[in-house]
Every structure is written in structure tokens, then in C-alpha cells.
Design an enzyme around this catalytic site. Structure first.
Site, PDB file in Angstrom:
ATOM      1  N   GLU A 104      44.528  53.127  54.835  1.00 21.74           N
ATOM      2  CA  GLU A 104      43.619  52.380  53.939  1.00 21.74           C
ATOM      3  C   GLU A 104      44.050  52.526  52.481  1.00 21.74           C
ATOM      4  OE1 GLU A 104      41.641  50.227  53.283  1.00 21.74           O
ATOM      5  OE2 GLU A 104      39.781  50.199  54.412  1.00 21.74           O
ATOM      6  N   ASP A 105      43.769  51.500  51.703  1.00 24.33           N
ATOM      7  CA  ASP A 105      44.080  51.561  50.276  1.00 24.33           C
ATOM      8  C   ASP A 105      43.115  52.472  49.523  1.00 24.33           C
ATOM      9  OD1 ASP A 105      41.937  49.869  50.746  1.00 24.33           O
ATOM     10  OD2 ASP A 105      42.752  48.157  49.643  1.00 24.33           O
ATOM     11  N   ASP A 108      35.693  53.726  49.012  1.00 29.76           N
ATOM     12  CA  ASP A 108      34.718  53.658  47.920  1.00 29.76           C
ATOM     13  C   ASP A 108      33.352  54.057  48.492  1.00 29.76           C
ATOM     14  OD1 ASP A 108      33.540  52.982  45.488  1.00 29.76           O
ATOM     15  OD2 ASP A 108      33.582  50.841  45.837  1.00 29.76           O
ATOM     16  N   PHE A 157      36.754  50.672  38.660  1.00 31.36           N
ATOM     17  CA  PHE A 157      37.324  49.625  39.509  1.00 31.36           C
ATOM     18  C   PHE A 157      38.798  49.486  39.165  1.00 31.36           C
ATOM     19  CE2 PHE A 157      38.411  45.406  40.942  1.00 31.36           C
ATOM     20  CZ  PHE A 157      37.846  45.392  42.213  1.00 31.36           C
ATOM     21  N   ARG A 170      47.545  42.332  42.611  1.00 34.46           N
ATOM     22  CA  ARG A 170      48.009  43.153  43.741  1.00 34.46           C
ATOM     23  C   ARG A 170      49.461  43.577  43.568  1.00 34.46           C
ATOM     24  NH1 ARG A 170      44.222  42.711  47.949  1.00 34.46           N
ATOM     25  NH2 ARG A 170      43.127  40.732  48.117  1.00 34.46           N
TER      26      ARG A 170
END
Ligand code: 5GP
Length: 186
Positions: A104-105, A108, A157, A170
Site C-alpha cells: 500500500e502507498d 490514513d 495531505f 503522481r
């Protein structure tokens, strides 16, 4: 959203490209050691985890298989997850009996991964672990045990290295934070 400017829109670089690469190499060594002699499958979650997955798999020195899923959350905004997850692309092969690591990136709230964990557990893998590049613990809503973690980051963020704002940024090679006026123009 106004037209993105990859250079001018970045306020700070949180994790430079060389630190990302060093960490990914380290994670690759650890996974290669932990899964030596086992049937490792990396399952990555598009689109955000794409660069991480591509670099991580090449840092692993044992045989691996890979699979890709794509999920999206219903509702929410460009910077908030809603927690309702929809599968846009499912696994292409069975993971029955395999040792699976979810790549996973960022974690959160944890809602997306919580859903995925339940979904993948139902497919009967022998083991199921999590490898997350970024951990943002400040906003966690469900407790998740992260087996392999790249970096813990503050409650900001972030974009870059796969992570987007409005589907852009990205392709930045680092993890950064955009200027407030960029986020403000949603
Ligand atoms: P969670 O369900 O854990 O709240 O969020 C998971 C997903 O939300 C991530 O896979 C990512 O797509 C998105 N996300 C969460 N935090 C960030 C962030 O700081 N930047 C970006 N670009 N996406 C984020």
C-alpha cells in the site's frame, strides 16, 4: 481545479527521492529474508502504490508473483476518504494457500485497508501481511497492524511517488506537500 505546475505547486519536500529509494531497498532485503523458501505474492493497490510496487518488487531477491487490485472509495473529496470501498479491479489469480503481502502507498484512516484485509482473508491465503510505504497514524479510525512500514508522516495531505491530488502529481519522484492555495482550489 487549476492547471497543475509540478515545480511551482510544491511547498515542501517531505521525503526526497534518495531516501525513498534507500527505504524501499531496505524493505526489499527484509521481505526477501522473511519470505525465503515461501510462496510470496505481492498484491498492490492501484493507482497510488504503483511506483512503490514497481521499485519494491525489484528490490526483492527471491521469486515473487504479483497481482494488482484497484479500489475507489465512494463519495469523499480529493483529500478525504469516505470509508466505503468499491472494487474496480479484482485479483487475476487465486491466492489460496499463498503468503500474501499487501503493498500500500499510505495508511490514513485505515478504512480502505481494513476492507481489503477482510476481503483478502476470505480468499484463504496462508498468511496475509501489510507493507505500507507511509503511515499517517494521526487520523487512524481502525486499528491496523502494519508489518512492514516505510515512514511515519505527520497529518498532512501528501503527493508524489504515486500519490495524487485530483489525479495529478503522481509522477513526482519524492513525497511532498503542495502549497495551500493549490488545495484550496478544489
Ligand atoms: P484510508 O482509507 O487509510 O483513509 O486512505 C487510504 C487511501 O486514501 C490511500 O490509499 C490514498 O489513496 C488516499 N490517501 C490518504 N492519505 C493521503 C494523502 O496524504 N495523500 C494522498 N494523495 N492520498 C491519500
Amino acid at each position: 481545479m487549476r492547471a497543475p505546475d509540478l515545480t511551482a505547486d510544491v511547498a515542501t519536500v517531505l521525503i526526497p527521492a534518495d531516501q525513498l529509494q534507500a527505504k524501499v531497498a531496505e524493505l526489499g532485503v527484509t521481505l526477501s529474508r522473511d519470505y525465503a523458501g515461501r510462496e510470496l505474492t505481492l498484491v498492490s493497490v492501484l493507482k497510488g502504490a504503483l511506483p512503490f510496487m514497481a521499485d519494491l518488487m525489484r528490490a526483492i531477491s527471491i521469486p515473487v508473483q504479483i497481482d494488482l487490485m484497484e479500489v475507489s472509495s465512494y463519495g469523499g473529496t480529493a483529500t478525504e476518504t469516505s470509508g466505503l470501498v468499491r472494487i474496480l479491479k479484482d485479483l487475476s489469480s487465486s491466492i489460496d494457500g499463498r503468503d500474501v503481502v499487501i503493498v500500500e502507498d499510505i495508511i490514513d484512516t485505515g478504512l480502505t485497508l481494513n476492507y481489503l484485509l477482510r476481503y483478502l482473508r476470505g480468499k484463504n491465503p496462508r498468511t496475509l501481511r501489510i507493507c505500507a510505504l507511509l503511515d499517517k497514524p494521526a487520523r487512524r479510525l481502525v486499528e491496523i497492524e502494519i508489518d512492514y512500514r516505510g515512514f511515519t508522516i505527520p497529518d498532512q495531505f501528501v503527493v508524489g511517488y504515486g500519490l495524487d491530488y485530483g489525479e495529478f502529481y503522481r509522477n513526482l519522484p519524492f513525497i511532498g506537500v503542495l502549497k495551500p492555495e493549490v488545495y484550496g482550489s478544489e
